[in-house]
Design an enzyme around this catalytic site. Structure first.
Site, PDB file in Angstrom:
ATOM      1  N   LYS A  73      -3.818  -1.956  -4.344  1.00 44.73           N
ATOM      2  CA  LYS A  73      -3.581  -2.808  -3.170  1.00 44.73           C
ATOM      3  C   LYS A  73      -4.611  -3.940  -3.119  1.00 44.73           C
ATOM      4  CE  LYS A  73      -1.305   0.907  -0.650  1.00 44.73           C
ATOM      5  NZ  LYS A  73      -1.326   1.948   0.400  1.00 44.73           N
ATOM      6  N   GLN A 126      -5.249   4.815   4.460  1.00 47.70           N
ATOM      7  CA  GLN A 126      -4.526   5.470   3.375  1.00 47.70           C
ATOM      8  C   GLN A 126      -4.311   6.953   3.702  1.00 47.70           C
ATOM      9  OE1 GLN A 126      -3.211   3.840   0.773  1.00 47.70           O
ATOM     10  NE2 GLN A 126      -2.375   5.684  -0.158  1.00 47.70           N
ATOM     11  N   ASP A 183       1.561  -1.114   7.589  1.00 49.05           N
ATOM     12  CA  ASP A 183       2.282   0.012   6.979  1.00 49.05           C
ATOM     13  C   ASP A 183       3.596   0.293   7.714  1.00 49.05           C
ATOM     14  OD1 ASP A 183       1.199   1.194   4.694  1.00 49.05           O
ATOM     15  OD2 ASP A 183      -0.369   2.231   5.831  1.00 49.05           O
TER      16      ASP A 183
HETATM   17  N1  GUN Z   1       0.175   7.297   1.172  1.00 42.91           N
HETATM   18  C1  GUN Z   1       1.292   7.260   0.404  1.00 42.91           C
HETATM   19  N2  GUN Z   1       1.988   6.133   0.640  1.00 42.91           N
HETATM   20  C2  GUN Z   1       1.299   5.442   1.586  1.00 42.91           C
HETATM   21  C3  GUN Z   1       1.522   4.199   2.223  1.00 42.91           C
HETATM   22  O1  GUN Z   1       2.510   3.496   2.006  1.00 42.91           O
HETATM   23  N3  GUN Z   1       0.571   3.828   3.123  1.00 42.91           N
HETATM   24  C4  GUN Z   1      -0.506   4.598   3.413  1.00 42.91           C
HETATM   25  N4  GUN Z   1      -1.373   4.147   4.327  1.00 42.91           N
HETATM   26  N5  GUN Z   1      -0.741   5.757   2.835  1.00 42.91           N
HETATM   27  C5  GUN Z   1       0.164   6.177   1.915  1.00 42.91           C
END
Ligand code: GUN
Length: 295
Positions: free
Chosen positions: A55, A99, A122
């Site tokens: 990211k 996350q 998100d």
């Molecule tokens: N863990 C797995 N996929 C995601 C996501 O799209 N966002 C976040 N914050 N955590 C995750």
């Protein structure tokens, strides 16, 4: 030989990130601000480390500013809530993510609820989930948004088709089913199957589109697939593989080798849905920077 087409998520994501980067440069040239994404990472889970690293790299590719905030596994819920509150009120930060998964002693839902929905890139906050489900402008969860973008990019007809979504998670299955049902997105007839579904194989066999997000390697086998179906594989299970430097192989929910010859289109793992998920987070961050959905 059947003539299936590979849906190339990697190439599509590169093209979209380039468009985002160009738009950012236009914004900056006009005196605007570079979008700023913050990511909060708790602990040292290998998968989460990789996702967050990717990211941060994607932010650079898009011309965004990024900040990584790390906590050890033993961070308290109070400390994490205080961090969320700081990010909520920091005017420099356009959007942020925490996350997941979080350690067991932290209530994930409580953290998500504390995030200002206007910065929830998100799309996990109930306000964004609710707005998405009634078709209002909002941040849409990145994986479902990435899949919709891929289907559109490849001009795959979805309207009126039968779509089976495998899995009912809050992050993928539920929002995916919602979006595939809605007129302005998938416009499909949607069936959601999960670990307790009866007749799961028969449901899949009737589907024009299967979106597999069940987290079980090679769950979707050739006998479950109608010839000509579109297959989208969201699975990313780490299966031990001593021939790999990392010691594992990312494995999808679809038995690619045997299913692909039956499909019209299919996403590979890796290089299918994964890169598009990050690309959608970048789209959401650009929208946050532009205050596209919320003032
Ligand atoms: N863990 C797995 N996929 C995601 C996501 O799209 N966002 C976040 N914050 N955590 C995750």
């Amino acid at each position: 030989m059947a003539e299936y087409k590979i849906i190339d998520g990697k190439a599509t994501s590169i093209a979209i990130k380039k468009e985002i980067a160009e738009e950012v440069e236009r914004i900056v040239a006009a005196g605007g601000k570079r979008p700023h994404l913050a990511a909060v990472l708790v602990g040292h889970d290998g998968g989460s480390e990789t996702y967050v690293k990717n990211k941060v790299i994607a932010c650079e590719q898009c011309g965004f500013v990024s900040s990584l905030i790390r906590y050890e596994e033993n961070v308290t819920e109070e400390e994490l809530l205080a961090c969320v509150n700081r990010l909520n009120s920091d005017e420099n930060i356009d959007g942020f993510i925490v996350q997941l998964p979080l350690p067991k002693h932290i209530d994930e839902q409580k953290i998500i609820m504390a995030i200002d929905y206007r910065k929830d890139v998100d799309g996990f906050h109930p306000i964004n989930v609710g707005r998405m489900s009634i078709g209002l402008p909002c941040f849409v969860s990145a994986t479902p948004l990435g899949i919709l973008t891929l289907l559109r990019h490849y001009n795959i007809e979805t309207s009126g088709k039968k779509c089976v979504v495998l899995g009912r998670s809050n992050i993928v299955g539920k929002p995916m089913a919602q979006l595939m049902m809605q007129k302005q997105y998938g416009d499909c007839t949607v069936t959601v199957c999960h670990s307790h579904s009866q007749n799961l194989k028969e449901e899949c066999k009737q589907a024009d589109i299967i979106i597999a997000a069940i987290g079980r390697p090679h769950f979707v086998t050739a006998d479950m697939v109608k010839p000509g179906a579109v297959i989208v594989d969201v699975g990313t299970t780490r299966v031990p593989d001593s021939s790999k430097k990392s010691g594992f192989k990312l494995t999808g929910d679809v038995d690619f080798e045997n299913v692909a010859p039956l499909a019209s289109y299919i996403t590979p793992v890796p290089g299918g849905v994964g890169p598009m998920t990050i690309c959608s987070l970048m789209k959401n961050t650009l929208s946050a920077g532009k205050k596209e959905f919320y003032k």
